[in-house]
Design a protein around this motif. Structure first.
Motif, PDB file in Angstrom:
ATOM      1  N   LYS A 213       0.833  -1.206   0.000  1.00 36.00           N
ATOM      2  CA  LYS A 213       0.000   0.000   0.000  1.00 36.00           C
ATOM      3  C   LYS A 213       0.864   1.252   0.000  1.00 36.00           C
ATOM      4  O   LYS A 213       0.558   2.235  -0.680  1.00 36.00           O
ATOM      5  CB  LYS A 213      -0.931  -0.005   1.207  1.00 36.00           C
ATOM      6  CG  LYS A 213      -1.956   1.124   1.162  1.00 36.00           C
ATOM      7  CD  LYS A 213      -2.928   1.066   2.315  1.00 36.00           C
ATOM      8  CE  LYS A 213      -3.960   2.184   2.200  1.00 36.00           C
ATOM      9  NZ  LYS A 213      -4.906   2.197   3.330  1.00 36.00           N
ATOM     10  N   ASN A 214       1.953   1.222   0.759  1.00 40.55           N
ATOM     11  CA  ASN A 214       2.876   2.355   0.810  1.00 40.55           C
ATOM     12  C   ASN A 214       3.487   2.612  -0.571  1.00 40.55           C
ATOM     13  O   ASN A 214       3.578   3.753  -1.028  1.00 40.55           O
ATOM     14  CB  ASN A 214       3.962   2.069   1.844  1.00 40.55           C
ATOM     15  CG  ASN A 214       4.914   3.236   2.047  1.00 40.55           C
ATOM     16  OD1 ASN A 214       5.930   3.318   1.377  1.00 40.55           O
ATOM     17  ND2 ASN A 214       4.574   4.131   2.958  1.00 40.55           N
ATOM     18  N   PHE A 215       3.893   1.548  -1.265  1.00 35.13           N
ATOM     19  CA  PHE A 215       4.502   1.688  -2.582  1.00 35.13           C
ATOM     20  C   PHE A 215       3.484   2.146  -3.623  1.00 35.13           C
ATOM     21  O   PHE A 215       3.819   2.925  -4.521  1.00 35.13           O
ATOM     22  CB  PHE A 215       5.138   0.366  -3.011  1.00 35.13           C
ATOM     23  CG  PHE A 215       6.452   0.075  -2.331  1.00 35.13           C
ATOM     24  CD1 PHE A 215       6.982   0.941  -1.391  1.00 35.13           C
ATOM     25  CD2 PHE A 215       7.178  -1.060  -2.644  1.00 35.13           C
ATOM     26  CE1 PHE A 215       8.190   0.686  -0.755  1.00 35.13           C
ATOM     27  CE2 PHE A 215       8.392  -1.329  -2.031  1.00 35.13           C
ATOM     28  CZ  PHE A 215       8.897  -0.449  -1.085  1.00 35.13           C
ATOM     29  N   ILE A 216       2.259   1.634  -3.534  1.00 35.30           N
ATOM     30  CA  ILE A 216       1.214   2.072  -4.456  1.00 35.30           C
ATOM     31  C   ILE A 216       1.002   3.578  -4.334  1.00 35.30           C
ATOM     32  O   ILE A 216       0.810   4.295  -5.329  1.00 35.30           O
ATOM     33  CB  ILE A 216      -0.113   1.332  -4.181  1.00 35.30           C
ATOM     34  CG1 ILE A 216       0.006  -0.127  -4.614  1.00 35.30           C
ATOM     35  CG2 ILE A 216      -1.273   1.988  -4.916  1.00 35.30           C
ATOM     36  CD1 ILE A 216       0.143  -0.320  -6.096  1.00 35.30           C
ATOM     37  N   SER A 217       1.056   4.075  -3.112  1.00 38.58           N
ATOM     38  CA  SER A 217       0.925   5.512  -2.884  1.00 38.58           C
ATOM     39  C   SER A 217       2.085   6.270  -3.531  1.00 38.58           C
ATOM     40  O   SER A 217       1.876   7.317  -4.163  1.00 38.58           O
ATOM     41  CB  SER A 217       0.880   5.799  -1.381  1.00 38.58           C
ATOM     42  OG  SER A 217       0.804   7.190  -1.136  1.00 38.58           O
ATOM     43  N   LEU A 218       3.316   5.742  -3.405  1.00 43.18           N
ATOM     44  CA  LEU A 218       4.477   6.372  -4.031  1.00 43.18           C
ATOM     45  C   LEU A 218       4.334   6.402  -5.551  1.00 43.18           C
ATOM     46  O   LEU A 218       4.806   7.336  -6.210  1.00 43.18           O
ATOM     47  CB  LEU A 218       5.754   5.627  -3.649  1.00 43.18           C
ATOM     48  CG  LEU A 218       6.238   5.751  -2.198  1.00 43.18           C
ATOM     49  CD1 LEU A 218       7.439   4.846  -1.969  1.00 43.18           C
ATOM     50  CD2 LEU A 218       6.593   7.188  -1.862  1.00 43.18           C
ATOM     51  N   LEU A 219       3.672   5.381  -6.106  1.00 46.17           N
ATOM     52  CA  LEU A 219       3.466   5.300  -7.554  1.00 46.17           C
ATOM     53  C   LEU A 219       2.228   6.068  -8.006  1.00 46.17           C
ATOM     54  O   LEU A 219       1.869   6.024  -9.180  1.00 46.17           O
ATOM     55  CB  LEU A 219       3.338   3.826  -7.976  1.00 46.17           C
ATOM     56  CG  LEU A 219       4.587   2.960  -7.781  1.00 46.17           C
ATOM     57  CD1 LEU A 219       4.279   1.495  -8.055  1.00 46.17           C
ATOM     58  CD2 LEU A 219       5.727   3.448  -8.666  1.00 46.17           C
ATOM     59  N   GLY A 221      -0.851   5.488  -7.386  1.00 45.01           N
ATOM     60  CA  GLY A 221      -1.917   4.603  -7.824  1.00 45.01           C
ATOM     61  C   GLY A 221      -2.857   4.276  -6.678  1.00 45.01           C
ATOM     62  O   GLY A 221      -2.753   4.839  -5.584  1.00 45.01           O
ATOM     63  N   ASN A 222      -3.775   3.375  -6.928  1.00 45.12           N
ATOM     64  CA  ASN A 222      -4.717   2.921  -5.906  1.00 45.12           C
ATOM     65  C   ASN A 222      -4.833   1.403  -5.959  1.00 45.12           C
ATOM     66  O   ASN A 222      -4.486   0.779  -6.972  1.00 45.12           O
ATOM     67  CB  ASN A 222      -6.104   3.547  -6.125  1.00 45.12           C
ATOM     68  CG  ASN A 222      -6.131   5.019  -5.762  1.00 45.12           C
ATOM     69  OD1 ASN A 222      -5.867   5.390  -4.631  1.00 45.12           O
ATOM     70  ND2 ASN A 222      -6.427   5.870  -6.736  1.00 45.12           N
ATOM     71  N   ILE A 223      -5.307   0.840  -4.876  1.00 45.89           N
ATOM     72  CA  ILE A 223      -5.471  -0.609  -4.791  1.00 45.89           C
ATOM     73  C   ILE A 223      -6.856  -0.925  -4.242  1.00 45.89           C
ATOM     74  O   ILE A 223      -7.368  -0.230  -3.365  1.00 45.89           O
ATOM     75  CB  ILE A 223      -4.372  -1.241  -3.899  1.00 45.89           C
ATOM     76  CG1 ILE A 223      -4.515  -2.766  -3.839  1.00 45.89           C
ATOM     77  CG2 ILE A 223      -4.384  -0.642  -2.499  1.00 45.89           C
ATOM     78  CD1 ILE A 223      -3.333  -3.458  -3.160  1.00 45.89           C
TER      79      ILE A 223
END
Length: 242
Positions: A213-219, A221-223
């Motif tokens: 979730k942390n990496f998705i935020s850096l990218l 994006g959403n999950i």
């Protein structure tokens, strides 16, 4: 004035989330390491003091091995996350073929897929591309796919699907395994969620999805996770389609 207040509130919320994440990470590392080394030390002392037999000692070694592997995965996950916290870390977006991501997972998990007799398929646009950071995106897909394999029963299917929706590229990993009760979904990113064993007894480390979730935020994006008990799980990643 309202815009400034809203901006400050967002910054405060972001800082609180980062602090909670770091505190949770420290808690997991300290608890798991203490438990592993405590058990290992007890086992050695018991053998030295002959309070357990050599036969019982060797019977306990597989559990120590499993705990060691779990702790090693936690350390590796933490190291990957720490790389993103250094001041010189920058997202490095490159154009990636989605089919290359499929083949990456297919090759990395070949042994486990064969062991469980799981079939892995690609669905959707075979010509789809995504512009993203390779390190972070592969980590995210790796952890999501690892869970799909872990909670799938033998001879089931797993799908990686690529599709577009408005200006977004959607990547979905779908399995038809054990799934989870809806009441657990809201707590899946917290540090008090239950740990589920895989269909072959695999044990989760309780950290990977939090880093995901942390990496998705850096990218940016959403999950989204949709799951039903005994029916399976679909994890969908949403990215701006550049």
């Amino acid at each position: 004035m309202n815009d400034l207040v809203n901006e400050l509130q967002l910054k405060i919320q972001r800082l609180e989330n980062e602090l909670n994440f770091k505190n949770g990470l420290i808690s997991i590392l300290s608890h798991d390491s203490k438990e592993l080394f405590g058990n290992f030390l007890w086992l050695i002392k018991s053998l030295e003091q002959q309070t357990i037999s050599e036969a019982d000692f060797f019977k306990l070694l597989p559990q120590i091995k499993n705990d060691t592997q779990k702790n090693l995965q936690t350390i590796q996950d933490s190291t990957t996350w720490l790389k993103t916290q250094y001041g010189d870390f920058k997202i490095n977006p490159v154009k990636i073929a989605v089919t290359d991501l499929y083949h990456y997972l297919e090759e990395k998990y070949a042994a486990r897929l064969k062991e469980k007799k799981i079939s892995f398929h690609f669905k959707g646009d075979h010509n789809a591309f995504i512009t993203s950071d390779v390190l972070l995106l592969k980590y995210v897909l790796d952890k999501i796919f690892n869970n799909a394999v872990k909670y799938s029963l033998p001879e089931q299917d797993i799908y990686l699907q690529a599709s577009t929706e408005d200006d977004q590229l959607l990547l979905s990993v779908t399995d038809f395994g054990t799934g989870m009760n809806e009441k657990y979904l809201s707590a899946i990113y917290t540090y008090d969620n239950p740990i589920f064993l895989g269909t072959a007894g695999e044990k989760g480390v309780g950290l990977s999805l939090k880093i995901v979730k942390n990496f998705i935020s850096l990218l940016q994006g959403n999950i989204k996770i949709i799951s039903a008990e005994n029916k399976g799980t679909t994890v969908t990643l949403f990215f701006v389609n550049l």
